[in-house]
Design a protein around this motif. Structure first.
Motif, PDB file in Angstrom:
ATOM      1  N   GLY A  74      19.818 -27.689 -20.025  1.00 40.90           N
ATOM      2  CA  GLY A  74      20.481 -27.618 -21.317  1.00 40.90           C
ATOM      3  C   GLY A  74      20.086 -26.420 -22.157  1.00 40.90           C
ATOM      4  O   GLY A  74      20.477 -26.319 -23.324  1.00 40.90           O
ATOM      5  N   GLU A  75      19.339 -25.492 -21.580  1.00 43.54           N
ATOM      6  CA  GLU A  75      18.920 -24.285 -22.299  1.00 43.54           C
ATOM      7  C   GLU A  75      19.989 -23.202 -22.073  1.00 43.54           C
ATOM      8  O   GLU A  75      19.785 -22.222 -21.351  1.00 43.54           O
ATOM      9  CB  GLU A  75      17.550 -23.826 -21.832  1.00 43.54           C
ATOM     10  N   LEU A  76      21.146 -23.388 -22.721  1.00 44.08           N
ATOM     11  CA  LEU A  76      22.318 -22.582 -22.395  1.00 44.08           C
ATOM     12  C   LEU A  76      22.188 -21.128 -22.832  1.00 44.08           C
ATOM     13  O   LEU A  76      22.622 -20.217 -22.116  1.00 44.08           O
ATOM     14  CB  LEU A  76      23.571 -23.211 -23.010  1.00 44.08           C
ATOM     15  N   ALA A  77      21.615 -20.872 -24.004  1.00 40.23           N
ATOM     16  CA  ALA A  77      21.475 -19.489 -24.467  1.00 40.23           C
ATOM     17  C   ALA A  77      20.595 -18.685 -23.505  1.00 40.23           C
ATOM     18  O   ALA A  77      20.928 -17.546 -23.142  1.00 40.23           O
ATOM     19  CB  ALA A  77      20.896 -19.453 -25.879  1.00 40.23           C
ATOM     20  N   SER A  78      19.484 -19.280 -23.072  1.00 37.97           N
ATOM     21  CA  SER A  78      18.609 -18.603 -22.116  1.00 37.97           C
ATOM     22  C   SER A  78      19.292 -18.447 -20.763  1.00 37.97           C
ATOM     23  O   SER A  78      19.113 -17.427 -20.079  1.00 37.97           O
ATOM     24  CB  SER A  78      17.305 -19.387 -21.946  1.00 37.97           C
TER      25      SER A  78
END
Length: 202
Positions: A74-78
């Motif tokens: 769920g760490e979409l920006a990274s």
């Protein structure tokens, strides 16, 4: 061989020993990350992929695997940052463009997602149909993780036509994913009532 056979515990044991001997070896760290993902240990896998990137920042595959693992957490920006880094290293990888587009869609950035899908389709005509066949082959060979990963990607790609999406749904149904297949069929009925094609998937 253990990775190819999805024998995660054996692969984990092998690459933990390899990393203990050569901790600065980027390829070993990347393969350890793959084994950790397969064993469901994603946080540790992120650390292994980051080490692989640190020891060799031109090792494109570890950057892509890191992006996919971050996405799963769920760490979409990274995940976007890492996948964009991978695309810079491998600009002709149409699948990576689709994966980047998928992450953009998950962020709600539909325009950016569609642009990545467009680039992928333009650079490799028929890429969507090729991936579906690859998913079927992998699932038929018992490689559920890799086959399911491709189906997850194709499920998000909205540039496909109704007939293609029906085939994705049938593939899901035939490979132990009945709930997802039913959901997909319902989406098809709403999104593609005419069944008319918008893209050539040949």
């Amino acid at each position: 061989l253990c990775l190819d056979a999805e024998q995660w515990e054996a692969a984990l044991d092998h690459f933990q020993r390899a990393v203990a001997v050569s901790p600065n070896n980027a390829a070993y760290q990347n393969n350890l990350g793959l084994a950790l993902v397969g064993a469901g240990r994603q946080i540790e896998a992120v650390n292994a992929f980051r080490k692989a990137n640190f020891f060799d920042d031109r090792l494109a595959v570890s950057r892509k695997e890191l992006a996919l693992t971050l996405e799963a957490q769920g760490e979409l920006a990274s995940a976007v940052e890492e996948m964009e880094g991978y695309v810079r290293l491998a600009p002709n990888d149409a699948v990576a463009r689709l994966l980047l587009g998928k992450i953009f869609f998950e962020q709600g950035k539909n325009i950016e997602g569609q642009e990545q899908f467009r680039i992928a389709n333009a650079s490799t005509p028929g890429i969507i149909g090729q991936l579906l066949e690859e998913a079927k082959t992998l699932l038929g060979a018992g490689k559920k993780r890799d086959g399911s990963r491709i189906l997850n990607l194709l499920d998000v790609v909205r540039t496909a036509d109704g007939l293609f999406e029906r085939e994705v749904a049938v593939t899901m149904s035939n490979n132990g994913m009945p709930d997802r297949a039913l959901k997909k069929f319902r989406e098809i009925a709403i999104n593609h009532p005419s069944g008319r094609s918008r893209y050539d998937l040949a």
